[in-house]
Design an enzyme around this catalytic site. Structure first.
Site, PDB file in Angstrom:
ATOM      1  N   TYR A 132      37.465  35.401  10.829  1.00 61.11           N
ATOM      2  CA  TYR A 132      37.821  35.730   9.448  1.00 61.11           C
ATOM      3  C   TYR A 132      38.667  34.609   8.843  1.00 61.11           C
ATOM      4  CZ  TYR A 132      39.536  38.362   5.435  1.00 61.11           C
ATOM      5  OH  TYR A 132      39.841  38.765   4.155  1.00 61.11           O
ATOM      6  N   HIS A 181      37.721  31.822   5.726  1.00 65.01           N
ATOM      7  CA  HIS A 181      38.550  31.641   4.543  1.00 65.01           C
ATOM      8  C   HIS A 181      39.128  30.227   4.463  1.00 65.01           C
ATOM      9  CE1 HIS A 181      38.055  35.927   4.073  1.00 65.01           C
ATOM     10  NE2 HIS A 181      38.469  35.767   2.829  1.00 65.01           N
ATOM     11  N   TYR A 222      46.627  34.050  -4.838  1.00 65.74           N
ATOM     12  CA  TYR A 222      45.862  34.951  -3.975  1.00 65.74           C
ATOM     13  C   TYR A 222      46.206  34.640  -2.522  1.00 65.74           C
ATOM     14  CZ  TYR A 222      41.684  37.737  -2.713  1.00 65.74           C
ATOM     15  OH  TYR A 222      40.820  38.680  -2.232  1.00 65.74           O
ATOM     16  N   TRP A 276      28.985  36.390  -0.733  1.00 67.83           N
ATOM     17  CA  TRP A 276      30.178  36.323   0.121  1.00 67.83           C
ATOM     18  C   TRP A 276      30.352  37.621   0.896  1.00 67.83           C
ATOM     19  CZ3 TRP A 276      33.253  32.673   1.983  1.00 67.83           C
ATOM     20  CH2 TRP A 276      34.477  33.037   2.550  1.00 67.83           C
TER      21      TRP A 276
END
Length: 104
Positions: free
Chosen positions: A18, A22, A41, A76
């Protein structure tokens, strides 16, 4: 500026993958986020429960939510689906959090 926070849920042993995905965020996805107003973010991992805490700021929450209609966002979601709990439309299962305190 509106602040948005939510919790999402990773599958076991998917933490490193993960993070890697990213770290290599597609430029098109980054652009879509910015075009829909996302800033500041961040996503944090709670290792024991594999819960992800996401936080971002947007000038208009309704405008930001339109990102879900974009082709790149839907692509995505499919890309991330093997790593986390998802809804039937492939979007991550998430729990919206309610702000109870903010220090400016």
């Amino acid at each position: 500026m509106e602040r948005i926070a939510s919790v999402m849920y990773l599958y076991p042993n998917k933490e490193a993958e993960y993070k890697q995905k990213h770290d290599e965020l597609w430029p098109e996805m980054e652009l879509a986020l910015k075009e829909h107003g996302a800033s500041n973010y961040s996503i944090f991992l709670e290792p024991k429960t594999r819960q992800l805490f996401a936080y971002l700021e947007v000038p208009d929450k309704e405008q930001y939510q339109k990102i879900s209609e974009t082709e790149i966002c839907q692509k995505w979601w499919v890309y991330m689906k093997p790593l986390m709990e998802t809804n039937p439309d492939n979007s991550p299962i998430s729990t919206d959090l309610i702000e109870v305190f903010h220090l400016a």
